[in-house]
Enzyme design. Sequence first.
Site, PDB file in Angstrom:
ATOM      1  N   GLU B 177      58.224 -16.944   6.418  1.00 41.03           N
ATOM      2  CA  GLU B 177      59.366 -16.687   7.299  1.00 41.03           C
ATOM      3  C   GLU B 177      58.977 -16.816   8.757  1.00 41.03           C
ATOM      4  O   GLU B 177      57.815 -16.790   9.116  1.00 41.03           O
ATOM      5  CB  GLU B 177      59.969 -15.306   7.040  1.00 41.03           C
ATOM      6  CG  GLU B 177      58.992 -14.157   6.903  1.00 41.03           C
ATOM      7  CD  GLU B 177      58.247 -13.766   8.160  1.00 41.03           C
ATOM      8  OE1 GLU B 177      58.778 -13.994   9.273  1.00 41.03           O
ATOM      9  OE2 GLU B 177      57.128 -13.243   8.047  1.00 41.03           O
ATOM     10  N   GLU B 320      54.243 -16.762   8.185  1.00 47.20           N
ATOM     11  CA  GLU B 320      54.765 -18.110   7.920  1.00 47.20           C
ATOM     12  C   GLU B 320      54.572 -18.557   6.477  1.00 47.20           C
ATOM     13  O   GLU B 320      55.080 -19.599   6.071  1.00 47.20           O
ATOM     14  CB  GLU B 320      54.033 -19.122   8.814  1.00 47.20           C
ATOM     15  CG  GLU B 320      54.321 -18.979  10.269  1.00 47.20           C
ATOM     16  CD  GLU B 320      53.398 -19.859  11.122  1.00 47.20           C
ATOM     17  OE1 GLU B 320      52.629 -20.657  10.567  1.00 47.20           O
ATOM     18  OE2 GLU B 320      53.451 -19.720  12.354  1.00 47.20           O
TER      19      GLU B 320
END
Lengths: 371, 371
Positions: B177, B320
């Site tokens: 994310e 991420e």
Amino acid sequence: MEIGKELSEVLWKIGPLDMAASQKVRERLDMLTKPQGSLGRLEELAIQLAGITGGSFLPGSKKKVVVMAADHGVTEEGVSAYPREVTAQMVANFVNGGAAINVLSRLCGAEVRIVDIGVAGELEMVEITRAKVRTGTGNFARVKAMSRQEAEKAILLGLSIAGDEIQMGARVLATGEMGIGNTTASSAVMAALTGYPAASVVGRGTGLEDRELAHKVAIVEKALAFHRPDPTDPLDVLSKVGGLEIAGLTGLILGAAAGRCPVIIDGFISSVSALVAVKMNPRVLNYLIPSHLSQEPGHALLLEYMELKPYLHLNMRLGEGTGAVLAMQLVEASARILAEMATFSEAGVSGKEEDTVNENIPGPARSDKLQ
Amino acid sequence: MEIGKELSEVLWKIGPLDMAASQKVRERLDMLTKPQGSLGRLEELAIQLAGITGGSFLPGSKKKVVVMAADHGVTEEGVSAYPREVTAQMVANFVNGGAAINVLSRLCGAEVRIVDIGVAGELEMVEITRAKVRTGTGNFARVKAMSRQEAEKAILLGLSIAGDEIQMGARVLATGEMGIGNTTASSAVMAALTGYPAASVVGRGTGLEDRELAHKVAIVEKALAFHRPDPTDPLDVLSKVGGLEIAGLTGLILGAAAGRCPVIIDGFISSVSALVAVKMNPRVLNYLIPSHLSQEPGHALLLEYMELKPYLHLNMRLGEGTGAVLAMQLVEASARILAEMATFSEAGVSGKEEDTVNENIPGPARSDKLQ
């Protein structure tokens, strides 16, 4: 500590890390598109690799795991769940590519080198390095495992293998071993060098039951009381209660450090080899990359003792180098981060808000002044 | 818990693991040339993958990390070290291949899919999935983050992305994310669903100082007191204090479980999404593969709460998907072990000595009988 000229010269050769190269990498990491330090230990690894290699470590570096095999006289005492013949049988399995270390080395892009440094039987395979110092150790419950000269010879063999590998292009080395009975020898070496009681460092090895475990502890205690190895003299400890592959890996680790090559340490036995090397020259510590935390209880204690933190928590207890080759991916990851990530300015990403954030915060320091 | 028909059907569809397939793999693992269980959690992973996929998991399976990006109204409160614009800037960086997740995905053989599920600005890149539910959440310090319908819509988008990816051949999914401010939302969601106090789950995110951290705790406490989210209703929690990417990843995880596809969970925010999914259907837990332990303090608590043990201890805090893709190598390793290792009989290696070892041991059970 009385040691020969060749080994002594290597110990002198091991230098400090290149702090300037490390600093340069630290600065580069802080320019990359991520919050500072957010890649955690991958960043620390990149900094360590720069310090070891003088900033010359690159992605795609050649990786080699050296698996040393030897037998142990102490298996006569019934300290292992598997018969001694398994050492030689597993070496054949390594050569045929069917062992876990082969499978994981293929996955991780590492080559495997198998070294017979003291297997009991005669191994004829051309694929292995034949460097037998003797056909297994003596049973250290009754006699010395090996002579001081043999321990030193095994170390020198490890040293020369590290030197060869670095000369042939390896830029990351890793340790692995095979030797039925070697958790017993490793526990004895660790207890002798650290002062930890045998009961805290002896584990189930390949799968002992409770009663067998108690027996293994007693064997180690008896051997230490009988031989009284000198904790300030690693060669004395190795020769009295060690193993040929343990000594050989100590040499490999010393040779890596002397050659400014990072060396990834596998599980308990490999870590005991690292301990012996560190006791010979504490600077070795800077060149070590821990990999996984073994299920063998002595391993956690030993890593703590050396202040090394394992990266992988997989409850493995194999010793072939499987944890070490899995950690090669982390070494590769840290090199690629440095080589391939965009900087904030290249990517047009805004940096940390040092001032603007604070304006919105009615924190105590500010409100104290206002009131 | 009031939910729509589509979501409800997916929750019903999530089945138990295939225990017969798991058992078959367990038996195969015990035939391979290693002490039983010595590959530890790699073996457990192979057993889990068999249970998830009905024994059809193979080496070289297609791997995809889905990175969902969204903005957070709560950044108005000064809860992040970086400005809100960084979300969109980092999405551009992902598209250009310069971020850590790109570098590590290339290393680990994973493809990256970027999803705009609620970034504040307009993103024009064709390489991203444009699935904006709204342009960032509301500032939950004052208003609901989103409506219940929007939360459900974000989940359904995640579900459909998981379905698409599985249909296009992905056999391992992973979560990632990007969203400035989303550790604040995640902390609030975790506190609401678990009952942990805000102070124990709120961390420094991308790099807050002490005073800023205390402010972030206060914001979360205030929001929870104001909204009083219902801990038995995950959609209520998401809509009041959640985030669009958090909801989207919840959907992705539910979709993976419904499609019998293993899903690797990255760090804190991804784990909060997993928590929401598990609260909707506890069977989801069987389909989750944890990856790393983040430096964010709530992460350790949350993994413990779900009884998930991280494999990698790297002190990362990026979100991420970097930890998740590194763990893909462990998934691949477990598949290769099963597919490529030789059995004891193939390799001619002797098995464990059940009886002979014991003969040498004057253990208490035996000596009691003899005396």
